[in-house]
Design a protein around this motif. Structure first.
Motif, PDB file in Angstrom:
ATOM      1  N   ALA A 146    -107.326  51.342  65.687  1.00  0.00           N
ATOM      2  CA  ALA A 146    -107.216  51.870  67.044  1.00  0.00           C
ATOM      3  C   ALA A 146    -107.609  53.342  67.107  1.00  0.00           C
ATOM      4  O   ALA A 146    -108.155  53.808  68.109  1.00  0.00           O
ATOM      5  CB  ALA A 146    -105.785  51.688  67.558  1.00  0.00           C
ATOM      6  N   ASP A 147    -107.346  54.072  66.020  1.00  0.00           N
ATOM      7  CA  ASP A 147    -107.673  55.504  65.994  1.00  0.00           C
ATOM      8  C   ASP A 147    -108.999  55.789  65.301  1.00  0.00           C
ATOM      9  O   ASP A 147    -109.311  56.945  65.017  1.00  0.00           O
ATOM     10  CB  ASP A 147    -106.551  56.280  65.290  1.00  0.00           C
ATOM     11  N   SER A 156    -107.317  54.311  57.599  1.00  0.00           N
ATOM     12  CA  SER A 156    -107.454  53.082  58.390  1.00  0.00           C
ATOM     13  C   SER A 156    -107.501  51.854  57.488  1.00  0.00           C
ATOM     14  O   SER A 156    -106.972  50.794  57.838  1.00  0.00           O
ATOM     15  CB  SER A 156    -108.697  53.143  59.278  1.00  0.00           C
ATOM     16  N   GLU A 157    -108.110  51.978  56.309  1.00  0.00           N
ATOM     17  CA  GLU A 157    -108.129  50.852  55.374  1.00  0.00           C
ATOM     18  C   GLU A 157    -106.725  50.558  54.860  1.00  0.00           C
ATOM     19  O   GLU A 157    -106.359  49.389  54.661  1.00  0.00           O
ATOM     20  CB  GLU A 157    -109.071  51.148  54.208  1.00  0.00           C
ATOM     21  N   GLU A 158    -105.932  51.600  54.665  1.00  0.00           N
ATOM     22  CA  GLU A 158    -104.548  51.397  54.239  1.00  0.00           C
ATOM     23  C   GLU A 158    -103.759  50.649  55.306  1.00  0.00           C
ATOM     24  O   GLU A 158    -103.009  49.712  55.011  1.00  0.00           O
ATOM     25  CB  GLU A 158    -103.893  52.748  53.945  1.00  0.00           C
ATOM     26  N   LYS A 159    -103.923  51.053  56.555  1.00  0.00           N
ATOM     27  CA  LYS A 159    -103.232  50.378  57.649  1.00  0.00           C
ATOM     28  C   LYS A 159    -103.694  48.921  57.772  1.00  0.00           C
ATOM     29  O   LYS A 159    -102.882  48.029  58.042  1.00  0.00           O
ATOM     30  CB  LYS A 159    -103.486  51.112  58.962  1.00  0.00           C
TER      31      LYS A 159
END
Length: 217
Positions: free
Chosen positions: A99-100, A107-110
């Motif tokens: 989303a961000d 973002s890959e971690e999320k």
């Protein structure tokens, strides 16, 4: 409702597509098809493809046998549809992680944390995708190729912005995407199916590996 009326009603709920698949025309039809797919996921996930019959699926879905054939022509067809459906569910489950923005280690971690959480709630995905190698080889390959392609796109965005290092050549770019996907798949097996560790903690550890590698600290 007489039998002929019921048949006519089912015919208005689904329309034929290419390859004999059927697409719901109404919201009620979509809900019925969803019930069948959800039941198929549970039955195939618990019993396996060979030991699951159409009757098992319809009993769990609480629909008539004729209703099943309104949407699917065979057990093989509902299995193929299920493989595509679960692949799409995985994509949707991790989408909020971007989303961000995409193309960052954060973002890959999320995304990995979201995937692990999804697997924890839908453990049948592993058995179904594994069996697809033999029941639906095209769907099996498509699932992994499309997943790797999405990862490759994100990595390309990251290298373009300088958030990640750039690959030396197209082969290395593909290797990176498939390596990350392979890591995620087996982390899902270990920590989503076999274990119940905190998905955020597992994703953080994996992210350190991506960001720092195996070089001595």
């Amino acid at each position: 409702m007489v039998a002929s009326d019921a048949l006519a009603e089912r015919m208005t709920d689904a329309a034929p597509l290419a390859g004999s698949a059927k697409s719901p025309r109404t919201q009620r039809g979509e809900r019925t098809r969803r019930k069948i797919l959800d039941a198929a996921r549970t039955e195939f996930g618990n019993r396996g493809f060979s030991d699951t019959g159409i009757g098992d699926i319809t009993r769990r879905a609480k629909v008539a046998l004729g209703t099943f054939y309104t949407y699917f022509d065979s057990k093989e067809e509902v299995f193929r549809a299920l493989v595509r459906d679960m692949s799409e569910q995985v994509r949707v489950a991790v989408a909020p992680a971007f989303a961000d923005g995409r193309g960052t280690l954060q973002s890959e971690e999320k995304a990995l944390a979201a995937f692990l959480a999804f697997v924890g709630e839908h453990q049948q995905v592993y058995r179904i995708i594994d069996e697809a190698e033999f029941v639906d080889p095209a769907g099996f390959r498509s699932h992994y190729e499309s997943t790797a392609a999405r990862i490759a796109e994100r990595l390309e965005e990251g290298s373009a912005t300088g958030a990640m290092s750039a690959p030396r050549d197209p082969l290395e770019a593909e290797v990176r995407a498939w390596a990350i996907m392979g890591m995620n798949v087996f982390l899902g097996l270990r920590f989503g199916v076999w274990g119940r560790e905190d998905s955020a903690v597992v994703a953080e550890a994996a992210n350190r590996l991506l960001g720092e590698g195996l070089k001595p600290r």
